[in-house]
Design an enzyme around this catalytic site. Structure first.
Site, PDB file in Angstrom:
ATOM      1  N   MET A 167      -3.939  -7.124  -6.968  1.00  0.00           N
ATOM      2  CA  MET A 167      -3.394  -8.127  -7.778  1.00  0.00           C
ATOM      3  C   MET A 167      -4.471  -9.029  -8.352  1.00  0.00           C
ATOM      4  SD  MET A 167      -0.447  -6.862  -7.799  1.00  0.00           S
ATOM      5  CE  MET A 167       0.308  -8.042  -8.712  1.00  0.00           C
ATOM      6  N   GLY A 184       0.833  -1.215   0.201  1.00  0.00           N
ATOM      7  CA  GLY A 184      -0.075  -0.036  -0.142  1.00  0.00           C
ATOM      8  C   GLY A 184       0.887   1.145  -0.174  1.00  0.00           C
ATOM      9  N   SER A 185       1.889   1.395  -0.644  1.00  0.00           N
ATOM     10  CA  SER A 185       2.756   2.462  -0.767  1.00  0.00           C
ATOM     11  C   SER A 185       2.191   3.581  -1.229  1.00  0.00           C
ATOM     12  CB  SER A 185       4.222   2.354  -1.311  1.00  0.00           C
ATOM     13  OG  SER A 185       4.197   2.175  -2.513  1.00  0.00           O
ATOM     14  N   ASN A 186       1.403   3.310  -2.592  1.00  0.00           N
ATOM     15  CA  ASN A 186       0.626   4.367  -3.298  1.00  0.00           C
ATOM     16  C   ASN A 186      -0.412   4.842  -2.656  1.00  0.00           C
ATOM     17  OD1 ASN A 186       1.606   4.991  -5.993  1.00  0.00           O
ATOM     18  ND2 ASN A 186       1.719   2.830  -6.492  1.00  0.00           N
ATOM     19  N   GLU A 228     -11.607  -4.075 -19.757  1.00  0.00           N
ATOM     20  CA  GLU A 228     -11.400  -5.626 -19.384  1.00  0.00           C
ATOM     21  C   GLU A 228     -10.092  -6.254 -19.813  1.00  0.00           C
ATOM     22  OE1 GLU A 228     -15.175  -7.701 -20.773  1.00  0.00           O
ATOM     23  OE2 GLU A 228     -15.837  -5.631 -21.185  1.00  0.00           O
ATOM     24  N   ASP A 249      -4.260  -4.233 -18.552  1.00  0.00           N
ATOM     25  CA  ASP A 249      -3.378  -2.810 -18.709  1.00  0.00           C
ATOM     26  C   ASP A 249      -3.714  -2.084 -20.106  1.00  0.00           C
ATOM     27  OD1 ASP A 249      -2.432  -3.095 -16.071  1.00  0.00           O
ATOM     28  OD2 ASP A 249      -1.031  -4.420 -16.761  1.00  0.00           O
ATOM     29  N   HIS A 293       0.364   1.646 -13.311  1.00  0.00           N
ATOM     30  CA  HIS A 293       1.178   0.590 -13.720  1.00  0.00           C
ATOM     31  C   HIS A 293       2.683   0.791 -13.696  1.00  0.00           C
ATOM     32  CE1 HIS A 293       2.017  -3.394 -15.531  1.00  0.00           C
ATOM     33  NE2 HIS A 293       2.695  -2.572 -16.657  1.00  0.00           N
ATOM     34  N   LEU A 319      -7.207  -9.389 -11.752  1.00  0.00           N
ATOM     35  CA  LEU A 319      -7.776  -8.927 -13.113  1.00  0.00           C
ATOM     36  C   LEU A 319      -9.096  -8.917 -12.878  1.00  0.00           C
ATOM     37  CD1 LEU A 319      -7.021  -8.036 -15.919  1.00  0.00           C
ATOM     38  CD2 LEU A 319      -7.154 -10.277 -16.726  1.00  0.00           C
ATOM     39  N   LEU A 320      -9.715  -7.551 -12.852  1.00  0.00           N
ATOM     40  CA  LEU A 320     -11.078  -7.322 -12.979  1.00  0.00           C
ATOM     41  C   LEU A 320     -12.006  -7.750 -14.109  1.00  0.00           C
ATOM     42  CD1 LEU A 320     -10.924  -4.123 -10.753  1.00  0.00           C
ATOM     43  CD2 LEU A 320     -11.571  -6.370  -9.990  1.00  0.00           C
TER      44      LEU A 320
END
Length: 201
Positions: free
Chosen positions: A89, A11-13, A141, A144, A108, A91-92
């Site tokens: 992590m 969670g650094s971002n 979908e 990236d 990304h 993929l939605l």
């Protein structure tokens, strides 16, 4: 603007977003941090900053579609204007994305469309790239493949390892994500799902 942050790891971002809000550089409300992993450090960061947390373990669902529907229901209940992926992590799929059209963003660690997917920094080093960086994009979908909002270049220095390059890219990620969120919060970024328009403030 009310955001919900999805994170699987350290969670650094997320922390960079929290810090920007605290400094007054970013006017957003972090409604909750949601993770698929109960051990995620991102959850600890949220708790320390009095941000509500939710855990939705993937192993509780038999298919990705089932998980996506449950996640979409959870996010809907949190009244998010924007879903912010910060090291999430998974993929939605369409079961999730269709519920929040043009309202999901991701960061990304490469200059997309170069080096999509996992281990982007390692891909850049092994390829011999001279320049890498980071990209904030809307999520579709694909892997990236959504419309690019903003990018920041980071030179690949001779002798760079995956770790050294990753560290320098991460510094730029922290700055870029907060800057993009600030523009979104002011309504200065629009997309039709294919291209992005950034208005002048």
């Amino acid at each position: 603007m009310r955001i919900v942050v999805l994170a699987s790891g350290r969670g650094s971002n997320l922390q960079a977003i929290i810090d920007s809000v605290k400094k007054g550089a970013l006017e957003v409300e972090i409604g909750a941090v949601v993770s698929d992993k109960g051990s995620a450090q991102a959850l600890e960061r949220a708790v320390k900053n009095n941000i509500p947390t939710r855990i939705l373990p993937a192993e509780n669902y038999t298919t990705r579609a089932e998980y996506d529907r449950a996640l979409a229901q959870l996010i809907t209940g949190l009244n998010a204007d924007l879903v912010v992926l910060a090291g999430f992590m998974r993929l939605l799929g369409n079961d999730f994305i269709s519920k929040f059209p043009n309202r999901i963003i991701n960061i990304h660690p490469s200059l997309l469309p170069a080096f999509p997917g996992l281990d982007a920094q390692k891909q850049a080093v092994e390829y011999g790239a001279k320049v890498s960086g980071c990209t904030v994009h809307f999520v579709d979908e694909g892997m990236d493949t959504g419309p690019i909002i903003a990018q920041k270049c980071v030179p690949v220095i001779e002798g760079d390892t995956t770790e050294t390059l990753s560290a320098r890219i991460l510094q730029e990620e922290h700055r870029l994500y907060a800057a993009v969120l600030a523009l979104l919060g002011k309504g200065l970024i629009e997309t039709d799902g294919r291209k992005v328009t950034i208005k002048r403030s």
